[in-house]
Design a protein around this motif. Sequence first.
Motif, PDB file in Angstrom:
ATOM      1  N   TRP A   1       8.743  14.499 -37.194  1.00  0.00           N
ATOM      2  CA  TRP A   1       9.049  12.913 -36.847  1.00  0.00           C
ATOM      3  C   TRP A   1       7.825  12.232 -36.751  1.00  0.00           C
ATOM      4  N   THR A   2       7.708  10.923 -37.540  1.00  0.00           N
ATOM      5  CA  THR A   2       6.805  10.165 -37.637  1.00  0.00           C
ATOM      6  C   THR A   2       7.068   8.766 -37.055  1.00  0.00           C
ATOM      7  N   PRO A   3       6.055   8.399 -36.301  1.00  0.00           N
ATOM      8  CA  PRO A   3       6.245   6.793 -35.712  1.00  0.00           C
ATOM      9  C   PRO A   3       6.155   5.888 -36.976  1.00  0.00           C
ATOM     10  N   ILE A   4       7.159   4.843 -36.946  1.00  0.00           N
ATOM     11  CA  ILE A   4       7.009   3.887 -37.679  1.00  0.00           C
ATOM     12  C   ILE A   4       6.863   2.303 -37.020  1.00  0.00           C
ATOM     13  N   ARG A   5       6.405   1.621 -38.053  1.00  0.00           N
ATOM     14  CA  ARG A   5       6.131   0.074 -37.493  1.00  0.00           C
ATOM     15  C   ARG A   5       7.617  -0.519 -37.250  1.00  0.00           C
ATOM     16  N   TYR A   6       8.052  -0.890 -35.926  1.00  0.00           N
ATOM     17  CA  TYR A   6       9.212  -1.282 -35.646  1.00  0.00           C
ATOM     18  C   TYR A   6       8.931  -2.506 -34.593  1.00  0.00           C
ATOM     19  N   PRO A   7      10.135  -3.435 -34.339  1.00  0.00           N
ATOM     20  CA  PRO A   7       9.927  -4.465 -33.417  1.00  0.00           C
ATOM     21  C   PRO A   7       8.940  -4.441 -32.271  1.00  0.00           C
ATOM     22  N   ARG A   8       8.900  -3.338 -31.593  1.00  0.00           N
ATOM     23  CA  ARG A   8       8.290  -3.047 -30.291  1.00  0.00           C
ATOM     24  C   ARG A   8       6.778  -2.026 -30.702  1.00  0.00           C
ATOM     25  N   ALA A   9       6.707  -1.765 -31.830  1.00  0.00           N
ATOM     26  CA  ALA A   9       5.544  -0.758 -32.092  1.00  0.00           C
ATOM     27  C   ALA A   9       4.283  -1.662 -31.937  1.00  0.00           C
ATOM     28  N   ILE A  10       3.353  -0.677 -31.421  1.00  0.00           N
ATOM     29  CA  ILE A  10       1.981  -1.218 -31.147  1.00  0.00           C
ATOM     30  C   ILE A  10       0.810  -0.393 -31.868  1.00  0.00           C
TER      31      ILE A  10
ATOM     32  N   ALA B   1      10.681   4.221 -32.130  1.00  0.00           N
ATOM     33  CA  ALA B   1      11.245   4.452 -33.336  1.00  0.00           C
ATOM     34  C   ALA B   1      10.457   5.411 -34.238  1.00  0.00           C
ATOM     35  N   GLU B   2      11.307   6.449 -34.692  1.00  0.00           N
ATOM     36  CA  GLU B   2      10.509   7.610 -35.320  1.00  0.00           C
ATOM     37  C   GLU B   2      11.459   7.821 -36.597  1.00  0.00           C
ATOM     38  N   VAL B   3      10.769   8.538 -37.920  1.00  0.00           N
ATOM     39  CA  VAL B   3      11.528   8.910 -38.845  1.00  0.00           C
ATOM     40  C   VAL B   3      11.272  10.043 -39.338  1.00  0.00           C
ATOM     41  N   ALA B   4      12.371  10.708 -39.800  1.00  0.00           N
ATOM     42  CA  ALA B   4      11.935  12.078 -40.586  1.00  0.00           C
ATOM     43  C   ALA B   4      12.998  12.253 -41.628  1.00  0.00           C
ATOM     44  N   GLU B   5      13.010  13.371 -42.436  1.00  0.00           N
ATOM     45  CA  GLU B   5      13.934  13.797 -43.632  1.00  0.00           C
ATOM     46  C   GLU B   5      14.004  15.133 -43.625  1.00  0.00           C
ATOM     47  N   ALA B   6      15.319  15.307 -44.217  1.00  0.00           N
ATOM     48  CA  ALA B   6      15.889  16.792 -44.606  1.00  0.00           C
ATOM     49  C   ALA B   6      16.562  16.842 -45.625  1.00  0.00           C
ATOM     50  N   GLU B   7      16.756  17.859 -46.320  1.00  0.00           N
ATOM     51  CA  GLU B   7      17.555  18.257 -47.627  1.00  0.00           C
ATOM     52  C   GLU B   7      18.965  18.299 -47.005  1.00  0.00           C
ATOM     53  N   TYR B   8      19.818  17.679 -47.685  1.00  0.00           N
ATOM     54  CA  TYR B   8      21.317  17.729 -47.343  1.00  0.00           C
ATOM     55  C   TYR B   8      22.249  17.769 -48.384  1.00  0.00           C
ATOM     56  N   THR B   9      23.452  18.272 -48.207  1.00  0.00           N
ATOM     57  CA  THR B   9      24.259  18.668 -49.296  1.00  0.00           C
ATOM     58  C   THR B   9      25.660  17.993 -48.691  1.00  0.00           C
ATOM     59  N   ALA B  10      26.279  16.783 -49.286  1.00  0.00           N
ATOM     60  CA  ALA B  10      27.370  16.142 -48.876  1.00  0.00           C
ATOM     61  C   ALA B  10      28.544  16.287 -49.696  1.00  0.00           C
ATOM     62  N   PHE B  11      29.597  16.032 -49.102  1.00  0.00           N
ATOM     63  CA  PHE B  11      31.026  16.151 -49.731  1.00  0.00           C
ATOM     64  C   PHE B  11      31.335  17.571 -50.202  1.00  0.00           C
ATOM     65  N   THR B  12      30.873  18.384 -49.407  1.00  0.00           N
ATOM     66  CA  THR B  12      31.122  19.997 -50.053  1.00  0.00           C
ATOM     67  C   THR B  12      32.740  20.095 -49.964  1.00  0.00           C
ATOM     68  N   SER B  13      33.580  19.525 -49.196  1.00  0.00           N
ATOM     69  CA  SER B  13      34.806  19.786 -49.163  1.00  0.00           C
ATOM     70  C   SER B  13      35.664  19.092 -50.525  1.00  0.00           C
ATOM     71  N   LYS B  14      34.891  18.273 -51.258  1.00  0.00           N
ATOM     72  CA  LYS B  14      35.431  17.796 -52.614  1.00  0.00           C
ATOM     73  C   LYS B  14      35.094  18.827 -53.676  1.00  0.00           C
TER      74      LYS B  14
ATOM     75  N   ARG C   1      16.427   7.815 -38.855  1.00  0.00           N
ATOM     76  CA  ARG C   1      15.565   7.143 -38.023  1.00  0.00           C
ATOM     77  C   ARG C   1      16.154   7.413 -36.511  1.00  0.00           C
ATOM     78  N   ARG C   2      15.285   7.557 -35.630  1.00  0.00           N
ATOM     79  CA  ARG C   2      15.880   7.750 -34.155  1.00  0.00           C
ATOM     80  C   ARG C   2      15.021   6.722 -33.260  1.00  0.00           C
ATOM     81  N   VAL C   3      15.862   5.993 -32.454  1.00  0.00           N
ATOM     82  CA  VAL C   3      15.436   4.868 -31.411  1.00  0.00           C
ATOM     83  C   VAL C   3      15.650   5.249 -30.189  1.00  0.00           C
ATOM     84  N   LYS C   4      14.874   5.332 -29.098  1.00  0.00           N
ATOM     85  CA  LYS C   4      14.928   5.478 -27.872  1.00  0.00           C
ATOM     86  C   LYS C   4      15.833   4.756 -27.241  1.00  0.00           C
TER      87      LYS C   4
END
Length: 467
Positions: free
Chosen positions: A271-280, A292-305, A317-320
């Motif tokens: 997770w990496t902190p990002i410049r957000y409205p209340r960031a310092i 607020a922090e951001v991270a990413e992962a590989e993801y496979t969507a729509f496997t049921s199709k 993005r996660r926000v407290k």
Amino acid sequence: MRLLHGLAKIHASFDDPNLVSRAGLVPVMALAQRAGLAVLAGEHVAIAGRCGVNAHLKVPCLVAGMVAGADSIDDMDLLRHGAMPALFGGIRAPSTLGSFLRSFSWGNARQAEKVSRLLLAELAGRTALLPGKDVVAFVDIDSMQKRVYGRKKQGAAFGHTKIGGKSLLVRGLNALAATISTPLAAPVIAATRLRGGNAGSARGAASFATESVSTARATGCAGTLVVRADSAFYSAGFTGAVRRAGAFFSVTVRIDPKVKAAIAAIPQTAWTPIRYPRAIWDDQLRAWVSDAEVAEAEYTAFTSKKGQAITARLIVRRVKDLNRTAARDQGELFPVWRYHAVFTDSPFATIQAEEHHRDHAQVEQVFADWTGGPLAHLPSGSFPANAAWLACAAISHNLLRAAGSLASLAYAKARGATLRRDLIDVAARTARHGRGQITLHLPEGWHREQDWMTLFEAACGPPAHAA
């Protein structure tokens, strides 16, 4: 400020045939004429019936009225005052324009939408409408539930919309729209489609996305093109259509159990902190201290199709989630986060891709601009007539944007209401001289004189030489 004369000594009369109240229509409609609006309408809008003739005159009439601020059929009468007939030919009465709109079938409405797309490509080639389009551009797709009140409105039904942050059922019609923008340019409208009020946001979204990407390419968006949408458009059909059209997608993800599991698998160190409205900014850490922090992962969507699964990036993005009901001196045992996920195959870095996706919210400003202008009402009881009205509203929006880009850099991003106030709603007196010469005498000391003249010279002066 006060009146310099006694009230009993002030008189008024509407009797000057040489005055117009909206002289800004001259350069705007000159721009439309050079871009071929009348020709395109005449070629592509073919309506059966005696009231559907002369589309090459009536469509520009509707667009001119909307540019000048008309939001209903009756308002089109603003084109018929003072010296307007000396400046424009082919002006039609509101009743005639209303009959023309009611002559539209659904196929004719689709023809009007095609005229809007073709005109946008012409405007983009003639003006600096989308600076930076050859590097990166964004197509934003969203829908708006437009409230209607008439009981006989065809297609009107209850659909979901947000008012004051709350989801409500509103009786109306559903307008699907796509906008094109760049980091340097305000959005223009690439495509529109009117649907019944109970239509789901994603109904017909795949073909609509293909159409929008094609329009963006026609306007000169030759670089990276990203199609952004909210969670209502998160589907295999939509994302697959975007890929097949040769663009990247960036779609908000619904937080279902599978997505929750993918988020839970992301390590805390990612997770990496990002410049957000209340960031310092912390000078010692040389980093943003943010809730607020951001991270990413590989993801496979729509496997049921079957055969439609797509593997791409899941950017989260996660926000407290602050507990506002806790006592002031009560400490935090462990942080609670709210998660917002984006499914994308864009080539940008994680933080940049997430920031770009948040800019999708600008499409709401286009809807607000529309609502404060020609889309204040859907004026007809006929569904195809309202679909045609929506297409003409898109044309008027793009014309105003093109006019603003010719006037100045500030007006290139101004709201439609600002453009109408400063560039369109300017009074002028017409004076004839010489052989077929006409001069517009505008108010001395007009606060936007330089911008207005820049627009006038660009739209009405000699055509620019091709490079």
